[in-house]
Scaffold this motif. Structure first.
Motif, short mmCIF file in Angstrom:
data_model
loop_
_atom_site.label_atom_id
_atom_site.label_comp_id
_atom_site.label_asym_id
_atom_site.label_seq_id
_atom_site.Cartn_x
_atom_site.Cartn_y
_atom_site.Cartn_z
N SER A 14 1.11 -1.24 0.02
CA SER A 14 -0.01 -0.05 0.26
C SER A 14 0.81 1.30 -0.03
N PRO A 15 0.62 2.28 -0.77
CA PRO A 15 1.46 3.54 -0.93
C PRO A 15 1.36 4.34 0.42
N ASP A 16 0.42 4.11 1.24
CA ASP A 16 0.39 4.84 2.54
C ASP A 16 0.44 4.00 3.57
N ALA A 17 1.13 2.86 3.41
CA ALA A 17 1.32 1.89 4.85
C ALA A 17 2.32 2.41 5.56
N TYR A 18 3.38 2.99 5.31
CA TYR A 18 4.13 3.82 6.27
C TYR A 18 3.67 5.02 6.96
N ARG A 19 2.94 5.83 6.20
CA ARG A 19 2.14 7.00 7.09
C ARG A 19 0.91 6.47 7.89
N GLN A 20 0.45 5.29 7.63
CA GLN A 20 -0.71 4.71 8.64
C GLN A 20 0.03 4.22 9.62
#
Length: 94
Positions: free
Chosen positions: A25-31
């Protein structure tokens, strides 16, 4: 090749195919970072609350204990007390 190594090779190929199909997921780190920050804020809030409660309880118990003393003066402070007069030693001359 033995029978054990053929099974290992098939397992390796199957796992490689499965791994190549996984799309991160492209937002995995941010999440994950947002979740970690939320847990860290909650942990600090709980710790601050506990420190405040312990401090308040210690003050309340201390004030309660101080107010349980009796109003009469203590025995150790009764009377003017004894005084001792020390006379200096006479000066010694050679």
């Amino acid at each position: 090749m033995t029978g054990g190594s053929i099974g290992e090779e098939r397992l390796r190929e199957t796992l490689n195919v499965l791994a190549s199909q996984v799309q991160p997921s492209p937002d995995a780190y941010r999440q994950a970072r947002a979740d970690w920050k939320r847990r860290e804020r909650r942990r600090r809030l709980v710790l601050a609350t506990l420190v405040t409660i312990v401090f308040a309880l210690a003050n309340i118990i201390g004030l309660w204990a101080l107010n349980q003393t009796q109003d009469r003066p203590q025995v150790i402070f009764n009377g003017p007390g004894q005084t001792q007069v020390h006379t200096p030693a006479p000066a010694v001359r050679p």
